[in-house]
Enzyme design. Structure first.
Site, PDB file in Angstrom:
ATOM      1  N   LYS A 105       0.862  -1.197   0.000  1.00  0.00           N
ATOM      2  CA  LYS A 105       0.000   0.000   0.000  1.00  0.00           C
ATOM      3  C   LYS A 105       0.884   1.228   0.000  1.00  0.00           C
ATOM      4  O   LYS A 105       2.021   1.189   0.476  1.00  0.00           O
ATOM      5  CB  LYS A 105      -0.878   0.001   1.255  1.00  0.00           C
ATOM      6  CG  LYS A 105      -2.091   0.899   1.150  1.00  0.00           C
ATOM      7  CD  LYS A 105      -3.210   0.199   0.411  1.00  0.00           C
ATOM      8  CE  LYS A 105      -4.414   1.069   0.231  1.00  0.00           C
ATOM      9  NZ  LYS A 105      -5.549   0.315  -0.331  1.00  0.00           N
ATOM     10  N   ASP A 145      -6.711   4.387  -4.914  1.00  0.00           N
ATOM     11  CA  ASP A 145      -7.374   4.254  -3.617  1.00  0.00           C
ATOM     12  C   ASP A 145      -8.037   5.619  -3.352  1.00  0.00           C
ATOM     13  O   ASP A 145      -8.372   6.335  -4.299  1.00  0.00           O
ATOM     14  CB  ASP A 145      -6.358   3.853  -2.544  1.00  0.00           C
ATOM     15  CG  ASP A 145      -7.024   3.437  -1.229  1.00  0.00           C
ATOM     16  OD1 ASP A 145      -7.697   2.403  -1.214  1.00  0.00           O
ATOM     17  OD2 ASP A 145      -6.877   4.149  -0.227  1.00  0.00           O
ATOM     18  N   GLY A 222     -18.580   3.937  -3.136  1.00  0.00           N
ATOM     19  CA  GLY A 222     -19.949   4.197  -2.670  1.00  0.00           C
ATOM     20  C   GLY A 222     -20.937   4.373  -3.807  1.00  0.00           C
ATOM     21  O   GLY A 222     -22.054   3.839  -3.773  1.00  0.00           O
TER      22      GLY A 222
HETATM   23  P1  NAD Z   1     -12.893   8.104  -3.021  1.00  0.00           P
HETATM   24  O1  NAD Z   1     -11.870   9.096  -2.720  1.00  0.00           O
HETATM   25  O2  NAD Z   1     -13.337   7.933  -4.427  1.00  0.00           O
HETATM   26  O3  NAD Z   1     -14.211   8.394  -2.141  1.00  0.00           O
HETATM   27  C1  NAD Z   1     -14.201   8.559  -0.754  1.00  0.00           C
HETATM   28  C2  NAD Z   1     -15.557   9.136  -0.363  1.00  0.00           C
HETATM   29  O4  NAD Z   1     -15.662   9.187   1.061  1.00  0.00           O
HETATM   30  C3  NAD Z   1     -15.806  10.554  -0.864  1.00  0.00           C
HETATM   31  O5  NAD Z   1     -17.140  10.666  -1.320  1.00  0.00           O
HETATM   32  C4  NAD Z   1     -15.629  11.410   0.397  1.00  0.00           C
HETATM   33  O6  NAD Z   1     -16.376  12.606   0.335  1.00  0.00           O
HETATM   34  C5  NAD Z   1     -16.193  10.448   1.428  1.00  0.00           C
HETATM   35  N1  NAD Z   1     -15.821  10.755   2.798  1.00  0.00           N
HETATM   36  C6  NAD Z   1     -14.610  11.069   3.324  1.00  0.00           C
HETATM   37  N2  NAD Z   1     -14.720  11.287   4.644  1.00  0.00           N
HETATM   38  C7  NAD Z   1     -16.028  11.092   4.959  1.00  0.00           C
HETATM   39  C8  NAD Z   1     -16.787  11.177   6.159  1.00  0.00           C
HETATM   40  N3  NAD Z   1     -16.200  11.475   7.300  1.00  0.00           N
HETATM   41  N4  NAD Z   1     -18.117  10.929   6.105  1.00  0.00           N
HETATM   42  C9  NAD Z   1     -18.716  10.610   4.939  1.00  0.00           C
HETATM   43  N5  NAD Z   1     -18.056  10.513   3.771  1.00  0.00           N
HETATM   44  C10 NAD Z   1     -16.736  10.753   3.787  1.00  0.00           C
HETATM   45  O7  NAD Z   1     -12.366   6.719  -2.419  1.00  0.00           O
HETATM   46  P2  NAD Z   1     -12.812   5.242  -2.802  1.00  0.00           P
HETATM   47  O8  NAD Z   1     -11.890   4.739  -3.830  1.00  0.00           O
HETATM   48  O9  NAD Z   1     -14.277   5.227  -3.027  1.00  0.00           O
HETATM   49  O10 NAD Z   1     -12.448   4.468  -1.455  1.00  0.00           O
HETATM   50  C11 NAD Z   1     -13.317   4.446  -0.338  1.00  0.00           C
HETATM   51  C12 NAD Z   1     -12.893   3.353   0.611  1.00  0.00           C
HETATM   52  O11 NAD Z   1     -12.905   2.094  -0.077  1.00  0.00           O
HETATM   53  C13 NAD Z   1     -11.478   3.488   1.178  1.00  0.00           C
HETATM   54  O12 NAD Z   1     -11.451   2.951   2.483  1.00  0.00           O
HETATM   55  C14 NAD Z   1     -10.657   2.614   0.264  1.00  0.00           C
HETATM   56  O13 NAD Z   1      -9.458   2.166   0.887  1.00  0.00           O
HETATM   57  C15 NAD Z   1     -11.630   1.482   0.040  1.00  0.00           C
HETATM   58  N6  NAD Z   1     -11.369   0.695  -1.156  1.00  0.00           N
HETATM   59  C16 NAD Z   1     -11.336   1.283  -2.384  1.00  0.00           C
HETATM   60  C17 NAD Z   1     -11.115   0.486  -3.507  1.00  0.00           C
HETATM   61  C18 NAD Z   1     -11.144   1.052  -4.911  1.00  0.00           C
HETATM   62  O14 NAD Z   1     -11.098   0.278  -5.846  1.00  0.00           O
HETATM   63  N7  NAD Z   1     -11.259   2.363  -5.082  1.00  0.00           N
HETATM   64  C19 NAD Z   1     -10.904  -0.892  -3.358  1.00  0.00           C
HETATM   65  C20 NAD Z   1     -10.966  -1.454  -2.085  1.00  0.00           C
HETATM   66  C21 NAD Z   1     -11.201  -0.641  -0.992  1.00  0.00           C
END
Ligand code: NAD
Length: 427
Positions: A105, A145, A222
């Protein structure tokens, strides 16, 4: 002592699971520390002419199962212990979803919203340059990420290829399609979560129709899990981002409109959409209610999906969670003490290392296509993703039943069994 430090939590999880399967002491020792920690300073010239230095990390946790693999996040809250924990969870996740990768990571301490496009590109290219010797298609393969996306991965690939003197798309996944990215990668994590949830619901004989869902975080993960769940008949009632939330107990009519609205406005709080018109003035008409992003975790819904950052379900709010099922799409959203409370309350938790593994599954497909010069259609990718997620979920459910343990405990056991097998054949 267990606290909210994610790395302490990771080690605790490892020790607990290791005990259950009598893990070889040497292997336990090896997994209790990352194999390599790389820290770099990244000085870049800002648009105002001044130089600002950012700090970047890449942690290579373990490569018994294959090259290190895991995302890179850009966030002001990034710290080494967080990246170490995330790299450990990647080792576990890659073993659960059964792809030939170890865990890694990376991250940069930066709020990318405060950077211009040029500054962001320069920072990314410098990071790729500084990591050059330690990464590569057969060594360590980064991915997107939090706050990183295909465009950023494209810069990363381009910089690496320039230094290598040859086009090397397999150095990174999550790239734009035209730069060797895979069809279906951007939807993969969210869609994978849906497949895992459907497999679990099938096992407990529950129909998704009309089940209510609250989602924290409306980024890459999300928004897609929301869209695909809605297509499956789930009722999405609450969505949040870092700036606010929308709550419609009757169900948000069309997630895709919310997505377009968020793209246009930059935040979700005003995205009460009737048809294609999204406006805060529709809130009353839609029966919308005020909630803070924190309240969203505590709504009376069937399914809660944390899809933002780690440590959001803690001992302070776990007893207030009213959902029956938690699908962990973020990495590490639940602290150990909160996990115990959820268990006591009988809440079913589908753990992150299973439910969000669809992203790395399709990253594997992308890497494979790059190495074999293949191009798969989106249908093909989704079909293979479904098979992988259903197989991994089935494997975890089987262990859960056999040992009468939680899904999280079962996922860790499965991961460690697979790593142990490889360790025994190679040592
Ligand atoms: P992203 O940056 O696209 O989105 C993150 C979202 O979380 C944004 O909408 C942001 O506004 C919101 N956010 C941040 N703080 C917040 C809070 N306190 N309350 C509510 N919303 C909040 O990131 P992502 O790629 O969607 O990743 C989200 C999570 O999923 C992370 O934990 C990441 O490690 C995990 N993840 C992502 C992937 C991937 O393929 N992108 C794969 C596995 C796990």
């Amino acid at each position: 002592m267990v606290n909210n430090n994610p790395w302490d939590r990771a080690v605790e999880q490892l020790k607990e699971s290791a005990q259950k399967i009598n893990l070889d002491k040497n292997l336990l020792k090896r997994l209790s520390q990352p194999e390599k920690i790389i820290q770099v300073n990244l000085p870049i010239k800002m648009d105002n002419g001044k130089t600002q230095t950012f700090k970047g990390f890449r942690v290579q946790h373990n490569n018994l199962l294959g090259p290190y693999k895991g995302g890179i996040r850009y966030h002001q809250g990034v710290n080494l212990d967080e990246i170490k924990a995330l790299s450990f969870w990647m080792t576990m996740k890659n073993a659960v979803i059964d792809v030939p990768f170890g865990g890694g990571k990376g991250g940069i301490i930066v709020d990318p919203k405060h950077l211009s496009e040029r500054e962001l590109e320069e920072l990314t290219r410098l990071f790729a340059k500084k990591l050059y010797k330690d990464i590569g298609p057969k060594k360590d393969v980064p991915a997107p990420d939090v706050n990183t996306n295909p465009r950023i991965m494209g810069w990363f690939e381009d910089e690496y290829s320039k230094i290598a003197g040859k086009y090397t798309p397999a150095v990174v996944t999550g790239k734009p399609i035209e730069m060797g990215g895979s069809e279906g990668r951007k939807e993969a994590t969210g869609l994978g979560g849906v497949y895992a949830l459907l497999a679990v619901l099938k096992q407990i004989h529950k129909s998704p129709k009309g089940m209510t869902v609250a989602i924290q975080g409306f980024g890459n993960v999300g928004r897609y899990i929301g869209k695909f769940l809605q297509e499956q008949g789930f009722k999405i009632v609450a969505l949040t981002d870092s700036k606010g939330s929308i709550y419609v107990p009757q169900g948000v009519p069309d997630i895709e409109q919310v997505e377009l609205c968020k793209e246009e406005k930059g935040f979700i709080a005003e995205c009460y959409c009737v048809g294609s018109v999204c406006d805060l003035r529709h809130k009353q008409q839609m029966g919308g209610k005020d909630i803070s992003p924190q309240d969203a975790l505590e709504l009376p819904v069937d399914i809660l999906i944390p899809a933002a950052l780690e440590n959001v379900i803690t001992k302070n709010n776990a007893h207030k969670i009213r959902a029956k099922i938690v699908v962990e799409m973020a990495n590490g959203p639940t602290t150990i003490s909160a996990d115990k409370i959820l268990k006591e309350k009988g809440i079913l938790v589908i753990p992150d290392i299973l439910s969000n593994s669809g992203g790395v599954a399709v990253s594997y497909f992308e890497w494979y296509q790059n190495l074999h010069m293949e191009k798969w259609s989106k249908e093909e990718v989704f079909k293979k993703l479904k098979e992988k997620m259903e197989k991994a979920t089935g494997d975890v459910l089987k262990i859960q039943k056999e040992h009468n343990i939680t899904l999280r405990e079962a996922a860790y056991l499965l991961a460690l069994q697979r790593i142990k097998k490889k360790f025994q054949t190679t040592s």
